[in-house]
Scaffold this motif. Structure first.
Motif, PDB file in Angstrom:
ATOM      1  N   MET A 164       0.826  -1.151  -0.015  1.00 53.28           N
ATOM      2  CA  MET A 164       0.108   0.038  -0.067  1.00 53.28           C
ATOM      3  C   MET A 164       0.778   1.348  -0.028  1.00 53.28           C
ATOM      4  O   MET A 164       1.756   1.456   0.936  1.00 53.28           O
ATOM      5  CB  MET A 164      -0.773   0.059   1.483  1.00 53.28           C
ATOM      6  CG  MET A 164      -1.815   1.024   1.292  1.00 53.28           C
ATOM      7  SD  MET A 164      -3.046   1.205   2.505  1.00 53.28           S
ATOM      8  CE  MET A 164      -4.259  -0.076   1.905  1.00 53.28           C
ATOM      9  N   THR A 165       0.547   2.061  -0.904  1.00 51.53           N
ATOM     10  CA  THR A 165       1.373   3.500  -1.175  1.00 51.53           C
ATOM     11  C   THR A 165       0.987   4.223   0.101  1.00 51.53           C
ATOM     12  O   THR A 165       0.073   4.240   0.550  1.00 51.53           O
ATOM     13  CB  THR A 165       1.382   3.916  -2.305  1.00 51.53           C
ATOM     14  OG1 THR A 165      -0.140   4.147  -2.669  1.00 51.53           O
ATOM     15  CG2 THR A 165       2.056   3.306  -3.522  1.00 51.53           C
ATOM     16  N   ALA A 166       1.913   5.298   0.445  1.00 50.28           N
ATOM     17  CA  ALA A 166       1.922   6.249   1.552  1.00 50.28           C
ATOM     18  C   ALA A 166       0.503   6.838   1.547  1.00 50.28           C
ATOM     19  O   ALA A 166       0.030   7.089   2.555  1.00 50.28           O
ATOM     20  CB  ALA A 166       3.010   7.256   1.525  1.00 50.28           C
ATOM     21  N   LEU A 167      -0.142   7.277   0.598  1.00 52.27           N
ATOM     22  CA  LEU A 167      -1.174   8.261   0.934  1.00 52.27           C
ATOM     23  C   LEU A 167      -2.332   7.470   0.385  1.00 52.27           C
ATOM     24  O   LEU A 167      -3.665   8.001   0.068  1.00 52.27           O
ATOM     25  CB  LEU A 167      -1.093   9.525   0.145  1.00 52.27           C
ATOM     26  CG  LEU A 167       0.289  10.349   0.478  1.00 52.27           C
ATOM     27  CD1 LEU A 167       0.031  11.688  -0.118  1.00 52.27           C
ATOM     28  CD2 LEU A 167       0.055  10.695   2.092  1.00 52.27           C
TER      29      LEU A 167
ATOM     30  N   PHE B 186       2.423   9.652  -4.281  1.00 49.64           N
ATOM     31  CA  PHE B 186       2.679   9.045  -3.109  1.00 49.64           C
ATOM     32  C   PHE B 186       1.313   8.309  -3.063  1.00 49.64           C
ATOM     33  O   PHE B 186       1.253   7.664  -1.827  1.00 49.64           O
ATOM     34  CB  PHE B 186       2.650  10.034  -2.046  1.00 49.64           C
ATOM     35  CG  PHE B 186       4.159  10.333  -1.680  1.00 49.64           C
ATOM     36  CD1 PHE B 186       5.326   9.421  -1.430  1.00 49.64           C
ATOM     37  CD2 PHE B 186       4.578  11.641  -1.702  1.00 49.64           C
ATOM     38  CE1 PHE B 186       6.485   9.880  -1.283  1.00 49.64           C
ATOM     39  CE2 PHE B 186       5.848  12.071  -1.255  1.00 49.64           C
ATOM     40  CZ  PHE B 186       6.826  11.156  -1.214  1.00 49.64           C
ATOM     41  N   GLY B 187       0.531   8.080  -3.945  1.00 51.76           N
ATOM     42  CA  GLY B 187      -0.771   7.190  -3.970  1.00 51.76           C
ATOM     43  C   GLY B 187      -2.007   7.748  -3.672  1.00 51.76           C
ATOM     44  O   GLY B 187      -2.986   7.019  -3.448  1.00 51.76           O
ATOM     45  N   ALA B 188      -2.112   8.914  -3.507  1.00 51.27           N
ATOM     46  CA  ALA B 188      -3.357   9.702  -3.195  1.00 51.27           C
ATOM     47  C   ALA B 188      -4.300   9.441  -4.636  1.00 51.27           C
ATOM     48  O   ALA B 188      -3.758   9.612  -5.535  1.00 51.27           O
ATOM     49  CB  ALA B 188      -3.390  11.146  -2.947  1.00 51.27           C
TER      50      ALA B 188
ATOM     51  N   PRO C 225       6.583   0.789   0.436  1.00 54.25           N
ATOM     52  CA  PRO C 225       6.114   0.926  -1.041  1.00 54.25           C
ATOM     53  C   PRO C 225       6.281   2.248  -1.538  1.00 54.25           C
ATOM     54  O   PRO C 225       6.033   3.092  -0.791  1.00 54.25           O
ATOM     55  CB  PRO C 225       4.730   0.556  -0.944  1.00 54.25           C
ATOM     56  CG  PRO C 225       4.675  -0.536   0.238  1.00 54.25           C
ATOM     57  CD  PRO C 225       5.674  -0.195   1.124  1.00 54.25           C
ATOM     58  N   PRO C 226       6.963   2.421  -2.683  1.00 58.52           N
ATOM     59  CA  PRO C 226       7.670   3.449  -3.014  1.00 58.52           C
ATOM     60  C   PRO C 226       6.463   4.301  -3.906  1.00 58.52           C
ATOM     61  O   PRO C 226       5.401   3.947  -4.198  1.00 58.52           O
ATOM     62  CB  PRO C 226       8.752   2.884  -4.163  1.00 58.52           C
ATOM     63  CG  PRO C 226       8.145   1.830  -4.401  1.00 58.52           C
ATOM     64  CD  PRO C 226       7.458   1.222  -3.525  1.00 58.52           C
TER      65      PRO C 226
END
Lengths: 399, 370
Positions: free
Chosen positions: B1-4, B28-30, B351-352
């Protein structure tokens, strides 16, 4: 220490020097985090030494490290390191910008730090990152700007690209570091997992020209320094005014062009066939720049900028350091703040780029004296008594 | 799971600063839902173009979704409200009057993290808010002082590329939005964030301008007030340019050795950089060094300099960076369908940040607004 702000409750330990690392710590502190700078008289941040003899009132240091706490730890002693480990155990984030390998030599590799605090977020700032073929290399901010491709795009037309001002770069690296840390705090919030963030200062400055790098990859056209030229706007540049002043002016469409011609009182400019429409102005940009310069040189930059802005033409005086610190507008807009240090001395500092409401962290405290928060960290956080701390100081463990 | 992952951000921004702020969060995944005006976002019309598409738009809007809404029309404006009910944050970069006219004034959406980026901040006079990046760079001081050592008759410069001040403000906005979203996850409370592009420029000069502000250093009208003196500068070499920064005796000795200890260098005191760094000496040094470095190849001389402890580096171009071994090692460029996207300057052990989708077609995700 209870603070307001969105990062209230987050504790950051920083083992940082000079500018990029401390700037990251400052921004996190300005957002409400409790940021503790680990320092030692035996291995002082150079910024405490430049420009003075009193390490507690060093100009460079005080210009950066507001709202940050300072604890003294001799990281060369095993006992000091044992206390540092206890501080790490109580921290959410650890930042360093030491030379490649220095953290590992101090026993602070990510593996070691994670053994102390499993969900730690550790961010390390290095010129080229922590490993890889060039990971051993070191340099200063102007080197990052040169290597990152940024400097090649800054220069007057036809000259060696001189690059951004020599001071540019460190603070941008620090701001990018702060962003990555907050992203990682979200990941921890979701999964409980910490992580190691390996930041490259050179790549950070490449992100400042990210669109140019991306376009080059697609089109193959190599971007170059071209002064103030803009592919889609003319005029677009800086023009001389009275007393050695300069004004920046941009025009994107006919409305702005008409307003510019009217404001400059230059009907001849408006009638010149070379400047008749947008495409012609782009094609004759050099002649256009010269024609505008011949007029702007008779104007005061600040007055002309205000007149142009009121007429709907984007224009700003190019501000010198003297203009900036004397600007009533910047003072009244809150760009500058007043902080007070532990000696009761009040001084103006540059605030962050934001205001926020309702939960804004106050910016009130100046940069810390060396070890100003020893009692808080060793006493309140680690539970040592006054005598134990006095002993640590006498034996130069807290030094 | 990515950060956001799991956070939803609506973007009504139409300038590079706001679009970049949202891109940073999207990488960042938002989930970023971009609101475009009929006909598409203004940045779609900005070059350079490739295959008929704006490379700028594609860069700024990868990882985003797109809905087309005419916010001047009440029906579409109501659809935006519905989008906002399931959003965590809103990023905008219009003037306060525009925001007010569209019921998007900062402070009017207390449940959201609402970030508004303007050239001078919300409290500034309205007519100042039309400033473009080159105006912001000059209003904030970096223009006046760039490049270092610029003679008084040469214009201040806009910086690298067209959007440096936008990217700086975008970082600041993304930082404040991410921090406020973290607090919102814990408290449920929103935040109104007012980013001033010029204030960001000033903040980036804290260690230079801040000393002048406090009276520890003298401000002045000179173009060179941010400079450090010394011989550091860019120089032309055989196959491009290099940048030399030299401040210590160790650097000087290293460089002398690198040049084969030429006779002219003997005339310089060993500690000249620390104690005898006069303008005449700097000029003298540069004359000799320029003649020597002109015949050196940038990669070879930079590698040798690193080994000698001299901060002499390549002035890299976009072409150099595209195939740079350190960038390749770190995966700075990520390929998606053969297209190389610049990503982030971080390698993250969790996760990057990554690019998962190209910039959307206008209105490609219209169902999101239904």
């Amino acid at each position: 220490m209870n603070r307001a702000g969105p990062l209230a409750g987050i504790r950051v330990l920083e083992i940082t020097k000079v500018w990029a690392g401390p700037y990251a710590g400052k921004l996190l502190a300005f957002l409400g985090a409790e940021v503790i700078k680990v320092e030692s008289r035996a291995n002082l941040d150079e910024m405490r030494a430049y420009g003075g003899v009193d390490i507690d009132s060093a100009p460079y240091f005080r210009s950066i490290n507001q709202e940050v706490l300072s604890v003294q730890v001799d990281m060369k002693s095993a006992e000091g390191m044992a206390y540092l480990h206890r501080m790490i155990a109580l921290s959410d984030v650890l930042i360093d910008n030491l030379r490649p390998g220095a953290m590992e030599r101090s026993g602070l590799s990510y593996e070691a730090v994670r053994a102390i605090r499993p969900d730690i977020i550790q961010l390390s700032i290095k010129m080229y990152g922590s490993d890889g073929p060039l990971g051993y290399q070191t340099g200063y901010a102007p080197c990052f700007a040169a290597l990152g491709g940024l400097n090649a795009l800054v220069g007057h037309e036809g000259e060696t690209p001189a690059g951004m001002n020599i001071r540019y770069g460190d603070s941008t690296v620090g701001a990018s570091a702060a962003l990555a840390i907050v992203a990682a705090l979200h990941h921890r919030e979701t999964t409980g997992e910490g992580q190691f963030i390996d930041l490259s200062a050179v790549e950070t400055l490449s992100t400042m020209i990210g669109d140019s790098l991306f376009a080059h990859g697609l089109t193959g056209d190599l971007p170059r320094a071209q002064g103030n030229a803009h592919a889609e706007m003319a005029p677009h540049g800086c023009y001389p005014c009275t007393d050695g002043q300069w004004i920046s002016i941009t025009v994107a469409d006919e409305v702005e062009w008409t307003a510019l011609v009217a404001t400059l009182g230059a009907p001849l400019l408006g009638q010149d066939a070379r400047f008749a429409d947008h495409a012609s102005r782009l094609a004759h940009r050099t002649a256009l720049d010269a024609a505008i310069a011949a007029i702007s040189i008779t104007h005061d930059a600040e007055i002309l900028a205000e007149t142009l802005l009121l007429a709907g033409v984007p224009a700003c005086k190019s501000q010198s350091s003297l203009d900036l610190i004397g600007s009533e507008a910047l003072w009244s807009l809150g760009a500058y703040r007043l902080v007070t240090d532990a000696r009761g001395e009040t001084r103006p500092v540059i605030g962050p780029g934001w205001r926020m409401s309702p939960d804004e962290a106050p910016i009130e405290k100046g940069a810390p004296l060396l070890g100003e928060h020893n009692i808080y960290v060793y006493g309140d956080l680690l539970g040592l008594g006054e005598r134990e701390l006095a002993d640590l100081m006498a034996r130069k463990i807290a030094y | 799971m990515t950060a956001l992952a799991g956070l939803v951000i609506v973007e009504t921004a139409e300038r590079v600063c706001g679009e970049y702020a949202a891109r940073l969060l999207a990488v960042f995944g938002a989930e970023v839902i971009k609101v475009e005006r009929p006909g598409g976002a203004p940045t779609r019309a900005m070059g350079p173009f490739h295959d008929g598409e704006s490379t700028l738009f594609r860069y700024l809007n990868s990882n985003k979704k797109s809905v087309l809404l005419d916010l001047d029309c009440s029906g579409d404006r109501a659809l935006l409200d519905r989008l906002l009910t399931r959003a965590d944050a809103l990023i905008d970069d219009h003037r306060p009057e525009w925001a007010a006219a569209h019921r998007l004034s900062l402070g009017g959406l207390p449940d959201l993290v609402h970030c508004a980026i303007t050239p001078f901040g919300q409290a500034a006079p309205s007519h100042w808010q039309i400033a473009r990046p080159i105006n912001v760079m000059n209003a904030g001081g970096w223009g006046w002082h760039t490049p270092s050592e610029t003679p008084a008759d040469k214009p201040p410069l806009q910086g690298a590329g067209r959007f440096m001040s936008d990217y700086e403000a975008g970082i600041e906005a993304a930082l404040c939005v991410a921090a406020s979203l973290l607090a919102r996850r814990r408290t449920g409370k929103g935040q109104a964030i007012d980013i001033s592009e010029v204030a960001v420029q000033l903040s980036r000069a804290d260690a230079v301008l801040g000393r002048m502000l406090a009276g520890d250093a003298d401000p002045g009208p000179e173009r060179t007030r941010y400079d450090m003196g010394g011989p550091g500068a860019a120089f032309a070499c055989a196959d491009g340019h290099v940048y030399l920064l030299m401040t210590t005796r160790t650097h000087w000795r290293g460089l002398c050795a690198l040049m084969g200890d030429p006779d002219w260098a003997i005339a310089f005191p060993d500690d000249w950089l620390e104690f005898h760094c006069t303008p005449d000496r700097v000029a003298d040094f540069r004359t000799h060094f320029r003649a020597w470095i002109a015949h050196q190849a940038k990669d070879a001389v930079s590698d040798a300099a690193q080994r000698a402890g001299v901060p002499l580096v390549q002035v890299n171009t976009a072409a150099d960076i595209a195939h740079h071994r350190q960038y390749t090692h770190r995966g700075y460029f990520q390929s998606l369908d053969g297209i190389a996207y610049p990503t982030v300057p971080y390698r993250m052990s969790a996760p990057p940040a990554r690019i998962h989708s190209h910039a959307p077609m206008a209105g490609a995700h219209q169902a999101e607004a239904a």
